[in-house]
Design a protein around this motif. Structure first.
Motif, PDB file in Angstrom:
ATOM      1  N   VAL A  29      27.641   5.236 -23.118  1.00  0.00           N
ATOM      2  CA  VAL A  29      28.160   5.090 -24.230  1.00  0.00           C
ATOM      3  C   VAL A  29      29.778   4.763 -23.926  1.00  0.00           C
ATOM      4  N   LEU A  30      30.480   5.231 -23.312  1.00  0.00           N
ATOM      5  CA  LEU A  30      31.882   4.826 -23.124  1.00  0.00           C
ATOM      6  C   LEU A  30      31.811   3.360 -22.581  1.00  0.00           C
ATOM      7  N   LEU A  31      31.103   3.199 -21.591  1.00  0.00           N
ATOM      8  CA  LEU A  31      30.986   1.660 -21.206  1.00  0.00           C
ATOM      9  C   LEU A  31      30.685   0.729 -22.090  1.00  0.00           C
ATOM     10  N   VAL A  32      29.712   0.945 -22.988  1.00  0.00           N
ATOM     11  CA  VAL A  32      29.409  -0.134 -23.865  1.00  0.00           C
ATOM     12  C   VAL A  32      30.729   0.016 -25.056  1.00  0.00           C
ATOM     13  N   GLY A  33      31.177   1.014 -25.373  1.00  0.00           N
ATOM     14  CA  GLY A  33      32.534   1.063 -26.387  1.00  0.00           C
ATOM     15  C   GLY A  33      33.568   0.328 -25.859  1.00  0.00           C
ATOM     16  N   LEU A  34      33.865   0.522 -24.438  1.00  0.00           N
ATOM     17  CA  LEU A  34      35.013  -0.299 -23.771  1.00  0.00           C
ATOM     18  C   LEU A  34      34.697  -1.748 -23.605  1.00  0.00           C
ATOM     19  N   ALA A  45      43.265  -9.761 -29.577  1.00  0.00           N
ATOM     20  CA  ALA A  45      43.464  -9.337 -30.955  1.00  0.00           C
ATOM     21  C   ALA A  45      44.505  -8.172 -31.070  1.00  0.00           C
ATOM     22  N   PRO A  46      44.914  -7.820 -32.510  1.00  0.00           N
ATOM     23  CA  PRO A  46      45.934  -6.881 -32.591  1.00  0.00           C
ATOM     24  C   PRO A  46      45.468  -5.508 -32.146  1.00  0.00           C
ATOM     25  N   ALA A  52      39.508  -0.680 -33.344  1.00  0.00           N
ATOM     26  CA  ALA A  52      38.041  -0.589 -33.987  1.00  0.00           C
ATOM     27  C   ALA A  52      37.049  -1.111 -33.348  1.00  0.00           C
ATOM     28  N   ALA A  53      37.195  -2.024 -32.370  1.00  0.00           N
ATOM     29  CA  ALA A  53      36.085  -2.506 -31.351  1.00  0.00           C
ATOM     30  C   ALA A  53      35.841  -1.697 -30.561  1.00  0.00           C
ATOM     31  N   ILE A  54      36.730  -0.811 -29.998  1.00  0.00           N
ATOM     32  CA  ILE A  54      36.243   0.272 -29.049  1.00  0.00           C
ATOM     33  C   ILE A  54      35.469   1.168 -29.898  1.00  0.00           C
ATOM     34  N   VAL A  55      35.833   1.556 -30.856  1.00  0.00           N
ATOM     35  CA  VAL A  55      34.955   2.641 -31.877  1.00  0.00           C
ATOM     36  C   VAL A  55      33.582   2.061 -32.219  1.00  0.00           C
ATOM     37  N   GLY A  56      33.674   0.887 -32.736  1.00  0.00           N
ATOM     38  CA  GLY A  56      32.274   0.176 -33.234  1.00  0.00           C
ATOM     39  C   GLY A  56      31.401   0.057 -31.867  1.00  0.00           C
TER      40      GLY A  56
END
Length: 74
Positions: A29-34, A45-46, A52-56
């Motif tokens: 899950v962490l790998l996909v998030g990062l 990106a800001p 938001a990309a990490i959380v999403g």
């Protein structure tokens, strides 16, 4: 000379397996998030968008993990 199980053999493996499995799931899950965050960084990106990309990505990774577990278990 017996090759039977001695004291403590076998039980330690079965007790360690769930912990390793849980760690593997968390890393997945962490790998996909990062990876979502890294794509945002590459596009300059800001900081809020990177977060938001990490959380999403983590939510998507959790959903993907749930689906993989669902299709592989009886």
């Amino acid at each position: 000379m017996s090759r039977g199980r001695g004291p403590g053999r076998g039980s330690s493996r079965s007790s360690e397996r769930p912990a390793g499995s849980g760690q593997l799931k968390a890393v997945f899950v962490l790998l996909v998030g990062l990876s979502g965050g890294l794509i945002a960084i590459q596009n300059n990106a800001p900081l809020a968008v990177i977060g938001a990309a990490i959380v999403g990505g983590s939510v998507a990774g959790g959903a993907l993990l749930w689906y993989l577990i669902w299709i592989t278990t009886d």
